[in-house]
Design a protein around this motif. Structure first.
Motif, PDB file in Angstrom:
ATOM      1  N   GLY A 117       0.810  -1.213   0.000  1.00  0.00           N
ATOM      2  CA  GLY A 117       0.000   0.000   0.000  1.00  0.00           C
ATOM      3  C   GLY A 117       0.841   1.260   0.000  1.00  0.00           C
ATOM      4  N   MET A 120       2.107   1.569  -3.554  1.00  0.00           N
ATOM      5  CA  MET A 120       1.039   1.936  -4.486  1.00  0.00           C
ATOM      6  C   MET A 120       0.566   3.365  -4.262  1.00  0.00           C
ATOM      7  SD  MET A 120      -1.153  -1.615  -4.396  1.00  0.00           S
ATOM      8  CE  MET A 120      -2.564  -0.889  -5.230  1.00  0.00           C
ATOM      9  N   GLY A 121       0.602   3.825  -3.010  1.00  0.00           N
ATOM     10  CA  GLY A 121       0.161   5.182  -2.726  1.00  0.00           C
ATOM     11  C   GLY A 121       1.117   6.254  -3.192  1.00  0.00           C
ATOM     12  N   ARG A 127       0.172   1.605  -8.709  1.00  0.00           N
ATOM     13  CA  ARG A 127      -1.205   1.479  -8.211  1.00  0.00           C
ATOM     14  C   ARG A 127      -2.145   1.046  -9.327  1.00  0.00           C
ATOM     15  NH1 ARG A 127      -4.684   6.039  -4.844  1.00  0.00           N
ATOM     16  NH2 ARG A 127      -6.598   4.783  -4.661  1.00  0.00           N
ATOM     17  N   GLU A 131      -3.875  -2.504  -8.548  1.00  0.00           N
ATOM     18  CA  GLU A 131      -5.171  -2.335  -7.900  1.00  0.00           C
ATOM     19  C   GLU A 131      -6.240  -3.307  -8.400  1.00  0.00           C
ATOM     20  OE1 GLU A 131      -7.257   1.507  -5.967  1.00  0.00           O
ATOM     21  OE2 GLU A 131      -6.936   1.603  -8.144  1.00  0.00           O
ATOM     22  N   THR A 177      -2.982   2.295   0.955  1.00  0.00           N
ATOM     23  CA  THR A 177      -2.927   3.027  -0.319  1.00  0.00           C
ATOM     24  C   THR A 177      -3.777   4.288  -0.264  1.00  0.00           C
ATOM     25  OG1 THR A 177      -2.590   0.960  -1.552  1.00  0.00           O
ATOM     26  CG2 THR A 177      -3.356   2.860  -2.790  1.00  0.00           C
ATOM     27  N   SER A 181      -2.313   8.146  -0.310  1.00  0.00           N
ATOM     28  CA  SER A 181      -2.726   9.044  -1.396  1.00  0.00           C
ATOM     29  C   SER A 181      -3.386  10.309  -0.860  1.00  0.00           C
ATOM     30  CB  SER A 181      -3.695   8.316  -2.333  1.00  0.00           C
ATOM     31  OG  SER A 181      -3.087   7.162  -2.880  1.00  0.00           O
TER      32      SER A 181
END
Length: 289
Positions: A117, A120-121, A127, A131, A177, A181
């Motif tokens: 996470g 991906m963030g 991501r 995802e 994530t 973000s």
């Protein structure tokens, strides 16, 4: 002529004037609310259960009396008729094996999920790449791929722990994530303006701001992994509470099934309470900023 009457907050709430509530009284009232209401709900549930069992509306195979369930608990705690507990193990030995599997699976799933996470963030293309796979895995019920894990890994501990890890990974990854973000852009830009590099921004700004939601994801991961225990212990699950529930259900042994369910539920409540305590200590600013 208009008259203005000065009243105290206690009088406005219907209390006696000049009699403020003592701090000790407020704490006792709060404690009674937090402890008394849950206990009252449990007592009401048990009374209703016993009344239904006594009434004979359903067979005792489906709704056993509380005394029968208690006797099953006693039998699982002692050696009776030459039999040690249930299937050769006491109930706490079954619970220990289940908790050990859950702990191993949750640690693996949460560590990988939080790391994934975080990546991906902060990395947009990663991501977008991963995802859909996380969403796909999160939508699958654990029992759907457990048989595939058994084919690949056998019927020992490996498929059980792998199943619990796969169940725990998506919630932790998705929560982390989203939290990363949503890190405050103003704080990130301020840190960069003060000379912080990317690693320092992530360590000092992004991670602290993401911790509250990450802990929520961890609690969800533990809950989902715990709810997958029976599926994880479907094969060769004894010793293990999930294995006990599955084995007892094969013989319509409802009292033992209920003892297993109660053991799983109560231990889950304790674990969630521990996680909340850790969260309050690690993230004391949650809900205050």
């Amino acid at each position: 002529m208009t008259l203005f009457v000065d009243i105290t907050p206690e009088e406005a709430r219907g209390g006696r004037p000049g009699a403020p509530r003592a701090p000790g009284e407020s704490r006792l009232r709060s404690l009674a609310t937090r402890v008394g209401l849950p206990l009252l709900s449990v007592v009401v549930f048990l009374v209703v259960w016993q009344l239904i069992a006594i009434s004979g509306i359903w067979s005792e195979t489906f709704v056993p009396r509380l005394g029968t369930v208690w006797q099953a608990f006693v039998d699982m705690s002692t050696t009776h008729g030459g039999v040690r507990g249930y299937a050769g193990y006491y109930w706490w030995e079954h619970l220990y094996m289940t908790l050990r599997r859950v702990f191993a699976g949750v640690v693996i799933g949460v560590v990988l999920g939080v790391a994934l996470g975080l990546a991906m963030g902060t990395i947009g293309w990663l991501r977008r790449l991963l995802e859909p796979w996380l969403t796909f895995l999160r939508a699958l019920p654990p029992l759907a791929y457990f048989f595939l894990l058994v084919i690949w890994l056998g019927i020992d501990e490996a498929p059980k722990i792998t199943l619990l890890a796969l169940a725990a990974l998506p919630p932790a990854a998705v929560a982390t994530t989203t939290a990363v973000s949503a890190a405050p852009i103003g704080l990130v830009e301020a840190a960069r303006a003060l000379g912080a590099n990317s690693r320092e921004v992530i360590r000092d700004v992004v991670v602290p701001s993401a911790l509250p939601e990450t802990f929520t994801g961890i609690r969800l991961s533990v809950g989902i992994a715990y709810s997958s225990v029976v599926a994880a212990e479907l094969f060769n699950g004894i010793p293990g509470i999930g294995g006990v529930v599955k084995d007892a259900s094969n013989y319509n042994n409802t009292p033992v099934v209920l003892v297993g369910i109660i053991a799983i539920g109560l231990s889950g409540l304790i674990i969630d309470g521990i996680l909340r305590t850790v969260e309050h200590r690690v993230v004391p600013w949650r809900g205050k900023v």
